[in-house]
Design a protein around this motif. Structure first.
Motif, PDB file in Angstrom:
ATOM      1  N   GLU A  32       0.654  -1.127  -0.083  1.00 11.32           N
ATOM      2  CA  GLU A  32       0.030  -0.067   0.027  1.00 11.32           C
ATOM      3  C   GLU A  32       0.860   1.169   0.118  1.00 11.32           C
ATOM      4  O   GLU A  32       0.511   2.324  -0.553  1.00 11.32           O
ATOM      5  CB  GLU A  32      -0.744  -0.193   1.393  1.00 11.32           C
ATOM      6  CG  GLU A  32      -1.994   0.940   1.239  1.00 11.32           C
ATOM      7  CD  GLU A  32      -2.674   1.049   2.613  1.00 11.32           C
ATOM      8  OE1 GLU A  32      -2.612  -0.008   3.346  1.00 11.32           O
ATOM      9  OE2 GLU A  32      -3.092   2.092   2.946  1.00 11.32           O
ATOM     10  N   THR A  33       1.731   1.242   0.815  1.00 13.73           N
ATOM     11  CA  THR A  33       2.842   2.331   0.850  1.00 13.73           C
ATOM     12  C   THR A  33       3.356   2.660  -0.430  1.00 13.73           C
ATOM     13  O   THR A  33       3.560   3.886  -0.757  1.00 13.73           O
ATOM     14  CB  THR A  33       3.787   2.441   2.008  1.00 13.73           C
ATOM     15  OG1 THR A  33       4.754   1.437   1.765  1.00 13.73           O
ATOM     16  CG2 THR A  33       3.351   2.443   3.566  1.00 13.73           C
ATOM     17  N   GLU A  56       2.324   1.603  -3.441  1.00 13.87           N
ATOM     18  CA  GLU A  56       1.284   1.797  -4.454  1.00 13.87           C
ATOM     19  C   GLU A  56       0.800   3.604  -4.339  1.00 13.87           C
ATOM     20  O   GLU A  56       0.507   4.466  -5.057  1.00 13.87           O
ATOM     21  CB  GLU A  56      -0.125   1.155  -4.430  1.00 13.87           C
ATOM     22  CG  GLU A  56       0.062  -0.068  -5.151  1.00 13.87           C
ATOM     23  CD  GLU A  56      -1.215  -1.266  -4.377  1.00 13.87           C
ATOM     24  OE1 GLU A  56      -1.885  -0.615  -3.848  1.00 13.87           O
ATOM     25  OE2 GLU A  56      -0.675  -2.439  -4.849  1.00 13.87           O
ATOM     26  N   ASN A  57       0.909   3.839  -3.130  1.00 15.09           N
ATOM     27  CA  ASN A  57       0.497   5.347  -2.785  1.00 15.09           C
ATOM     28  C   ASN A  57       1.584   6.381  -2.618  1.00 15.09           C
ATOM     29  O   ASN A  57       1.449   7.585  -2.301  1.00 15.09           O
ATOM     30  CB  ASN A  57      -0.308   5.379  -1.286  1.00 15.09           C
ATOM     31  CG  ASN A  57      -1.428   4.675  -1.176  1.00 15.09           C
ATOM     32  OD1 ASN A  57      -2.321   4.616  -2.369  1.00 15.09           O
ATOM     33  ND2 ASN A  57      -1.954   4.302  -0.087  1.00 15.09           N
ATOM     34  N   LYS A  58       2.899   5.778  -3.201  1.00 15.02           N
ATOM     35  CA  LYS A  58       3.915   6.788  -3.542  1.00 15.02           C
ATOM     36  C   LYS A  58       4.342   7.356  -2.280  1.00 15.02           C
ATOM     37  O   LYS A  58       4.578   8.622  -2.102  1.00 15.02           O
ATOM     38  CB  LYS A  58       3.481   7.680  -4.427  1.00 15.02           C
ATOM     39  CG  LYS A  58       3.329   7.038  -5.968  1.00 15.02           C
ATOM     40  CD  LYS A  58       3.281   7.961  -7.046  1.00 15.02           C
ATOM     41  CE  LYS A  58       2.760   7.133  -8.266  1.00 15.02           C
ATOM     42  NZ  LYS A  58       3.310   6.188  -8.866  1.00 15.02           N
ATOM     43  N   MET A  59       4.625   6.812  -1.121  1.00 16.93           N
ATOM     44  CA  MET A  59       4.653   7.243   0.127  1.00 16.93           C
ATOM     45  C   MET A  59       6.055   7.303   0.420  1.00 16.93           C
ATOM     46  O   MET A  59       6.345   7.640   1.684  1.00 16.93           O
ATOM     47  CB  MET A  59       3.835   6.651   1.431  1.00 16.93           C
ATOM     48  CG  MET A  59       2.164   6.956   1.112  1.00 16.93           C
ATOM     49  SD  MET A  59       1.025   6.039   2.200  1.00 16.93           S
ATOM     50  CE  MET A  59       1.623   6.644   3.897  1.00 16.93           C
ATOM     51  N   HIS A  94       7.251  14.357  -0.142  1.00 17.85           N
ATOM     52  CA  HIS A  94       6.009  15.502  -0.288  1.00 17.85           C
ATOM     53  C   HIS A  94       6.251  16.733   0.141  1.00 17.85           C
ATOM     54  O   HIS A  94       6.694  17.057   1.285  1.00 17.85           O
ATOM     55  CB  HIS A  94       4.912  14.520   0.431  1.00 17.85           C
ATOM     56  CG  HIS A  94       4.420  13.111  -0.319  1.00 17.85           C
ATOM     57  ND1 HIS A  94       3.159  13.007  -0.692  1.00 17.85           N
ATOM     58  CD2 HIS A  94       5.175  12.037  -0.286  1.00 17.85           C
ATOM     59  CE1 HIS A  94       3.164  11.710  -1.225  1.00 17.85           C
ATOM     60  NE2 HIS A  94       4.125  11.280  -1.033  1.00 17.85           N
TER      61      HIS A  94
END
Ligand code: COA
Length: 327
Positions: A206-207, A209-212, A216
């Motif tokens: 998930e991290t 995929e969410n480009k975390m 940012h």
């Protein structure tokens, strides 16, 4: 207790990424990048190069300049937000690589203010205990590893590089470090951060995929906060040291954006000719930038003994500060 900067070194990887190259990667153009940031190109590490590899090159150059052997080092502090690993620290890797058999060391994380925070920490150690004769302070960041190369808002800004300053403890001599003002404000996570990879958001599908795992940033907010914080810190250190802005030979700001640096100079006020800027060649190299400037200035004979040099930085955390030195 007099602490002096005896050696400087810096390193940027061979590969250069120009604004024209970026035009082929994201929807941007050379004119936008130059006019908004002052950046023309940045250096990008080879895939096999990590933070410690950049740091090693800079460290060796600083040691060479000072004529000091790695075994003489008592401490190594590496400012970085892109360490090779979560642990061991980059300082440990470097200790081994350099053969600094008598040094202890650690990494310090204060983003783009890292070099200033590390200088202050080194100075504290050295002032407290004369056994710390030589301390190597390094700023090294491989920002290309944490930049989203599909996000034009951030990818045009950053580059890779490292710098090193070798400090010597010289009892009885005048201290080169005259005053400092450092600050943090942890209430601004959404303005500038790298959200995942730590214990809050461990790496997962998930991290990713969410480009975390990328930087940012709210650029406009950072811009305003950076100018205010750097101007305020600069004023405080000048006042504390009883030095006027007219006496300052060079302002050496963290190289985040040419417009930020010019705005700081205008407000201090100080003519642009006395602001050292090399952002055009490197982009924002995070913790490395101020040391790269000092190394270039030293090797180009732009610094003379006795010159007042005002260092200032701002970065994620938020972190900021200024240090006034007398070379
Ligand atoms: N190429 C072309 N256009 C771009 C772009 C790029 N690389 N990046 C952003 N834009 C666009 C935006 O999408 C926006 O378009 P819109 O008006 O249609 O929405 C427009 O340019 C203006 O964006 P804005 O954010 O207002 O620009 P800006 O003048 O504030 O400059 C920064 C953006 C990031 C250069 C600037 O805010 C900055 O430098 N901030 C500080 C960043 C920093 O230093 N971070 C590290 C701190 S250590």
């Amino acid at each position: 207790m007099g602490i002096k900067i005896r050696g400087t070194g810096s390193y940027a990887p061979d590969k250069v990424l120009t604004n024209a190259d970026l035009e082929k990667m994201v929807e941007t153009n050379d004119e936008w990048i130059r006019t908004r940031t002052g950046i023309c190109q940045r250096h990008i590490s080879a895939p096999e190069q990590a933070c410690s590899d950049l740091a090693e090159q800079a460290a060796r150059r600083a040691l060479d300049m000072a004529g000091v052997a790695p075994e003489e080092l008592s401490a190594i502090i590496v400012a970085t937000i892109t360490p090779d690993h979560v642990f061991p620290s980059t300082a440990c890797l470097l200790q081994h690589r350099l053969g600094a058999t008598k040094a202890f060391g650690f990494d310090l994380e204060a983003a783009c203010s890292g070099l200033l925070f590390s200088l202050e920490t080194a100075r504290g150690l050295m002032s407290a205990n004369a056994k710390y004769r030589y301390v190597l302070v390094i700023g090294s960041d491989k920002m290309s590893a944490v930049v989203n190369w599909e996000d034009r808002n951030t990818c045009v800004l950053f580059g890779d590089g490292a710098s090193a300053l070798l400090l010597e403890n010289c009892p009885g001599e005048e201290d080169s470090f005259l005053a400092s003002d450092l600050g943090v404000d942890g209430n601004s996570l959404e303005i500038l951060s790298l959200p995942a990879g730590g214990s809050r958001n461990p790496a997962s599908m998930e991290t990713v995929e969410n480009k975390m795992h990328y930087v940012h940033m709210a650029g406009r907010d950072v811009f305003k906060l950076a100018v205010n914080a750097m101007v305020s810190s600069c004023r405080k250190v000048l006042e504390e040291a009883n030095v006027s802005i007219d006496q300052v030979r060079w302002l050496v700001p963290h190289q985040a954006n040419e417009r930020i640096m010019k705005a700081v100079a205008q407000r201090l006020p100080l003519e642009e000719e006395r602001v050292f800027m090399n952002i055009g060649k490197y982009g924002n190299t995070s913790a490395a930038s101020i040391g790269i400037c000092l190394d270039e200035m030293k090797r180009a004979d732009l610094i003379n003994p006795g010159d007042y040099i005002l260092l200032t930085a701002f970065g994620g955390g938020l972190t900021w500060g200024a240090i006034l030195i007398r070379w």
